[in-house]
Design a protein around this motif. Structure first.
Motif, short mmCIF file in Angstrom:
data_model
loop_
_atom_site.label_atom_id
_atom_site.label_comp_id
_atom_site.label_asym_id
_atom_site.label_seq_id
_atom_site.Cartn_x
_atom_site.Cartn_y
_atom_site.Cartn_z
N SER A 95 0.82 -1.21 0.00
CA SER A 95 0.00 0.00 0.00
C SER A 95 0.85 1.26 0.00
O SER A 95 0.49 2.27 -0.63
CB SER A 95 -0.93 -0.01 1.22
OG SER A 95 -1.77 -1.15 1.20
N TYR A 98 1.89 2.31 -3.56
CA TYR A 98 0.87 2.97 -4.38
C TYR A 98 0.52 4.36 -3.84
O TYR A 98 0.12 5.25 -4.62
CB TYR A 98 -0.38 2.09 -4.48
CG TYR A 98 -0.12 0.85 -5.30
CD1 TYR A 98 -0.02 0.92 -6.68
CD2 TYR A 98 0.05 -0.38 -4.69
CE1 TYR A 98 0.24 -0.20 -7.44
CE2 TYR A 98 0.31 -1.52 -5.44
CZ TYR A 98 0.41 -1.42 -6.82
OH TYR A 98 0.67 -2.55 -7.57
N THR A 99 0.67 4.57 -2.55
CA THR A 99 0.47 5.90 -2.00
C THR A 99 1.51 6.87 -2.56
O THR A 99 1.19 7.99 -2.98
CB THR A 99 0.55 5.88 -0.47
OG1 THR A 99 -0.51 5.06 0.04
CG2 THR A 99 0.43 7.28 0.11
N ALA A 102 0.78 7.69 -6.19
CA ALA A 102 -0.31 8.65 -6.32
C ALA A 102 0.14 10.06 -5.99
O ALA A 102 -0.39 11.04 -6.52
CB ALA A 102 -1.48 8.24 -5.42
N THR A 196 -5.22 -1.34 4.38
CA THR A 196 -3.83 -1.53 3.98
C THR A 196 -3.27 -2.77 4.67
O THR A 196 -3.80 -3.23 5.68
CB THR A 196 -2.97 -0.31 4.39
OG1 THR A 196 -3.06 -0.12 5.81
CG2 THR A 196 -3.43 0.95 3.69
N ALA A 257 -10.17 -1.01 -1.78
CA ALA A 257 -9.18 0.03 -1.53
C ALA A 257 -7.80 -0.60 -1.49
O ALA A 257 -7.59 -1.60 -0.81
CB ALA A 257 -9.47 0.76 -0.22
N GLY A 258 -6.86 -0.01 -2.22
CA GLY A 258 -5.49 -0.48 -2.20
C GLY A 258 -4.61 0.36 -1.29
O GLY A 258 -3.59 -0.10 -0.81
N SER A 259 -5.03 1.60 -1.04
CA SER A 259 -4.32 2.52 -0.15
C SER A 259 -5.25 3.69 0.10
O SER A 259 -6.37 3.76 -0.42
CB SER A 259 -3.01 3.00 -0.79
OG SER A 259 -3.28 3.81 -1.93
N THR A 261 -5.01 6.56 -1.02
CA THR A 261 -5.15 7.36 -2.23
C THR A 261 -5.71 6.54 -3.39
O THR A 261 -5.75 7.02 -4.52
CB THR A 261 -3.78 7.94 -2.63
OG1 THR A 261 -2.84 6.87 -2.76
CG2 THR A 261 -3.29 8.93 -1.59
N SER A 262 -6.12 5.31 -3.12
CA SER A 262 -6.63 4.44 -4.19
C SER A 262 -7.82 3.65 -3.66
O SER A 262 -7.65 2.56 -3.10
CB SER A 262 -5.54 3.49 -4.69
OG SER A 262 -6.04 2.60 -5.67
N ALA A 263 -9.01 4.22 -3.80
CA ALA A 263 -10.24 3.57 -3.34
C ALA A 263 -11.25 3.57 -4.48
O ALA A 263 -11.41 4.57 -5.19
CB ALA A 263 -10.81 4.28 -2.12
N ILE A 264 -11.93 2.45 -4.67
CA ILE A 264 -12.94 2.30 -5.72
C ILE A 264 -14.32 2.37 -5.09
O ILE A 264 -14.64 1.58 -4.20
CB ILE A 264 -12.76 0.97 -6.47
CG1 ILE A 264 -11.36 0.89 -7.08
CG2 ILE A 264 -13.82 0.83 -7.56
CD1 ILE A 264 -11.05 -0.45 -7.70
#
Length: 279
Positions: A95, A98-99, A102, A196, A257-259, A261-264
């Motif tokens: 995580s 990817y943060t 981003a 995370t 959510a992957g982090s 700053t990365s949520a679907i």
């Protein structure tokens, strides 16, 4: 290894043990948390030093036992099982990597291992059943209660719920003025999950006073959700017309959510239709 026993016609008892990994070449995955790496120095063809990661084998075992049944001439089926799973070097997305991506900090991100490799332990219960009440009504359902953690620190793993269930009801009119019409309703539930995957400890030395090492924890949680779907259908010998309303209650939720700053975001209420013709 699998064992199946049928003490009576309607009941089956089963037990199984499976092991995977540790062999060449299928169960190997390239790792970055490694026991050994090879570094080639820079030369005329390669201006920068190159680090080549060795393969890191992934392995695991699963024990499972339970009971299956079929009653009422097959109208009622069900299974209940207990499982215990151990995994070594299981790859999960990093995580923090990817943060940083981003945030536009690719240089810092590339210094981090991705994926990271975890040892995991999971155990729990699973139940599923199907009941055809009559030729009109069918009910399907499943329920899972499990605990998957990193065995030493007892820290949760990203995106894995402790509980989940689903229920589906389907009703079809087979006579009268509504013959050919049908309706269905589905509920899908998942409890909260870690956003995370956290590894390591908060300090490099044990905390005094008997506290010892304190594991890092996931930096955020994703709330649980229940999504409801509803559908209508009309069937003729050659034609079938369907109308589906997904997320009929228009529930706001995070799908994955992957982090931070990365949520679907999950889909809002949406309607779909289809027409099928059989030649």
């Amino acid at each position: 290894m699998n064992i199946l026993i049928k003490p009576i016609k309607e009941i089956s008892l089963f037990a199984a043990r499976n092991t995977t990994g540790g062999t060449m070449p299928g169960e190997l995955s390239a790792g970055t948390y490694l026991e050994k790496t090879t570094i080639y120095p820079a030369d005329a063809l390669h201006p920068a030093a190159v680090t080549v990661a060795a393969f890191k084998p992934t392995s695991g075992s699963q024990d499972e036992f339970g009971v299956k049944t079929s009653l009422l001439d097959g109208a009622l089926t069900g299974s209940l099982s207990y499982f215990k799973i151990a995994q070594q070097n299981y790859p999960v997305p990093n995580s923090d990597y990817y943060t940083l991506i981003a945030q536009g900090n690719a240089a810092a991100a590339n210094l981090l291992p991705n994926p990271i490799y975890l040892n995991l332990a999971a155990k729990g219960w699973e139940f599923e059943s199907t009941y055809s009440f009559n030729r009109n009504l069918t009910i399907l359902g499943n329920f899972t209660s499990m605990k998957e953690r990193q065995p030493v620190t007892d820290v949760r793993v990203r995106a894995v719920p402790d509980r989940a269930y689903a229920i589906y009801l389907d009703y079809r009119f087979t006579e009268g003025a509504l013959k050919g019409f049908g309706a269905n309703l589905g509920l899908d539930y998942k409890s909260d999950v870690a956003g995370t995957s956290a590894t390591g400890y908060t300090t490099t030395k044990p905390i005094t006073g008997g506290v010892g090492f304190v594991p890092n924890q996931p930096t955020f949680m994703v709330a649980g959700r229940t999504v409801v779907d509803f559908g209508l259908s009309y069937r003729l010998p050659s034609w079938t017309i369907r109308l589906m309303v997904f997320n009929v209650l228009d529930k706001d939720y995070i799908l994955a959510a992957g982090s931070r700053t990365s949520a679907i975001v999950g889909d809002p209420r949406n309607i779909r239709g289809s027409i099928t013709y059989k030649f």
